[in-house]
Design an enzyme around this catalytic site. Structure first.
Site, PDB file in Angstrom:
ATOM      1  N   GLY A   7      -1.600  -4.556  17.560  1.00  0.00           N
ATOM      2  CA  GLY A   7      -2.116  -3.292  17.027  1.00  0.00           C
ATOM      3  C   GLY A   7      -3.629  -3.207  17.168  1.00  0.00           C
ATOM      4  N   GLN A  63      -6.582   1.799  14.120  1.00  0.00           N
ATOM      5  CA  GLN A  63      -7.783   2.007  13.292  1.00  0.00           C
ATOM      6  C   GLN A  63      -8.438   0.688  12.880  1.00  0.00           C
ATOM      7  OE1 GLN A  63      -7.223   3.355   9.293  1.00  0.00           O
ATOM      8  NE2 GLN A  63      -9.294   4.172   9.100  1.00  0.00           N
ATOM      9  N   ASP A 121       5.002  -5.252  23.119  1.00  0.00           N
ATOM     10  CA  ASP A 121       5.874  -4.417  22.288  1.00  0.00           C
ATOM     11  C   ASP A 121       6.450  -5.360  21.236  1.00  0.00           C
ATOM     12  OD1 ASP A 121       7.922  -3.074  21.093  1.00  0.00           O
ATOM     13  OD2 ASP A 121       8.903  -2.433  22.954  1.00  0.00           O
ATOM     14  N   TYR A 164       7.910   3.468   4.889  1.00  0.00           N
ATOM     15  CA  TYR A 164       6.760   2.577   5.088  1.00  0.00           C
ATOM     16  C   TYR A 164       6.639   1.608   3.905  1.00  0.00           C
ATOM     17  CZ  TYR A 164       1.722   1.401   5.552  1.00  0.00           C
ATOM     18  OH  TYR A 164       0.512   0.764   5.664  1.00  0.00           O
ATOM     19  N   ILE A 224      -8.029   3.146   4.251  1.00  0.00           N
ATOM     20  CA  ILE A 224      -9.228   2.600   4.902  1.00  0.00           C
ATOM     21  C   ILE A 224      -9.989   3.735   5.598  1.00  0.00           C
ATOM     22  CG2 ILE A 224     -10.112   0.936   6.587  1.00  0.00           C
ATOM     23  CD1 ILE A 224      -8.711  -0.401   4.200  1.00  0.00           C
TER      24      ILE A 224
HETATM   25  C1  AKB Z   1      -1.251   5.227   4.768  1.00  0.00           C
HETATM   26  O1  AKB Z   1      -1.804   6.196   4.245  1.00  0.00           O
HETATM   27  O2  AKB Z   1      -0.056   5.219   5.121  1.00  0.00           O
HETATM   28  C2  AKB Z   1      -2.040   3.949   4.918  1.00  0.00           C
HETATM   29  C3  AKB Z   1      -1.848   3.023   3.775  1.00  0.00           C
HETATM   30  C4  AKB Z   1      -2.386   3.347   2.448  1.00  0.00           C
HETATM   31  O3  AKB Z   1      -1.246   1.987   3.942  1.00  0.00           O
HETATM   32  N1  AKB Z   1      -3.430   4.269   5.062  1.00  0.00           N
END
Ligand code: AKB
Length: 329
Positions: free
Chosen positions: A17, A21, A62, A152, A182
């Site tokens: 990665g 960012q 990958d 996530y 971040i």
């Molecule tokens: C997001 O907004 O998904 C990320 C995080 C807070 O992990 N920046």
């Protein structure tokens, strides 16, 4: 544990990665610290910036295909991986299957390579997204309810558990922090819920207006990139015997709402106008903490941020203002 020692010689590092960012700033920092030839940057599809490409070795990986990781680890005799490749919260809600595949199968592949090849150390970030609506939202404790509502977040909690499992079961020295949002001036983030706090700077400088996708009073934990880099390297260099946790250190710098950020930017750009049109990301933000208790990180490895809201805003505007003046924004 039959692991290579981390001290003495320079680590041989792979950053997955690296085009993202955090990777695009962590990689040059690692190259400066350990020598450019010792840090391999890896991306998936996106071409690297000239700095990443010319500043040291670059490879395509990958992470969902283990053999692509293995080939690079073998080729460069890698002993340390910073595993940053991931799908973030908002992108993950648009494609939860992809988020699971990249974030979980990708991590599993990295951990298996680390186990099989007895790598010295692995860094895998978690996030404030590991928390959920039932978590206490203010000064969120280190040990607390982890019931996220985003894919996530689910992958981050699973990742924390998996990393800890590899430490206790196989002796793989995996470390990680729960990153807040971040903020950075080099590479814009992609697909996150905290992305507004970066986008607003570009729009403020270019157009003096911004349409925010979160409500003006949505307070979230945030951090400036230099502190993010500092924390990541500090944790990876900390003596293992001092660590009471492995993959899930709470990490904090400051918290603010969009309205508070606008007020701070207006001290420099008084005619900035901001409108608020919350979209699906509002619900994600509402399920995350407002502030974080990071006393375990402070105690165990001396964590302390350098930037607050005012100094971050001043530095962001200076850096992006310069890029704008050079026609690079
Ligand atoms: C997001 O907004 O998904 C990320 C995080 C807070 O992990 N920046």
């Amino acid at each position: 544990m039959a692991l290579k020692a981390f001290t003495g010689k320079s680590p041989r590092i792979l950053v997955t990665g690296a085009v993202g960012q955090i990777g695009s700033e962590l990689t040059p920092a690692l190259r400066q610290r350990y020598g450019a030839e010792n840090v391999v940057a890896a991306g998936h599809k996106k071409p690297p910036s000239p700095e990443l490409r010319d500043g040291g070795p670059f490879e395509f990986i990958d992470v969902t295909r283990r053999e692509t990781i293995e080939a690079v680890v073998e080729k460069y005799n890698i002993d340390t991986i910073y595993h940053l490749a991931a799908i973030l919260s908002a992108a993950g809600e648009k494609n939860p299957q992809l988020a699971w595949d990249v974030n979980i199968n990708g991590l599993y592949n990295v951990l298996e390579v680390a186990r099989e090849r007895k790598l010295a150390r692995v860094f895998c970030p978690s996030s404030i997204a590991a928390f959920g609506p039932e978590t206490p939202r203010d000064n969120t404790p280190q040990e607390t309810v982890l019931r996220p509502r985003t894919m996530y977040g689910v992958t981050k909690v699973t990742g924390e558990l998996l990393c800890d499992y590899y430490f206790y079961r196989f002796g793989v020295d995996v470390r990680g922090v729960r990153y807040p949002g971040i903020i950075s001036s080099e590479t814009p983030p992609g697909g996150g819920t905290t992305d507004y706090a970066v986008e607003i700077f570009y729009e403020a400088i270019k157009h003096k207006r911004y349409n925010c996708f979160l409500r003006e009073d949505t307070v979230l934990p945030m951090m400036y990139m230099p502190d993010c880099i500092k924390a990541t390297i500090q944790l990876m260099e900390a003596d293992l015997s001092r660590l009471t946790r492995h993959s899930d250190y709470n990490l904090a710098a400051f918290s603010f709402s969009p309205a508070e950020l606008v007020a701070e930017i207006k001290k420099h750009i008084p005619d900035l106008a901001c409108t608020y049109n919350p979209d699906f990301r509002q619900q994600i933000a509402d399920s995350w903490p407002r502030s974080i208790d990071d006393s375990a990180a402070r105690r165990d490895w001396g964590w302390k941020p350098d930037y607050d809201l005012a100094s971050m805003v001043a530095d962001m505007l200076e850096k992006l203002g310069k890029k704008h003046a050079e026609g690079k924004l």
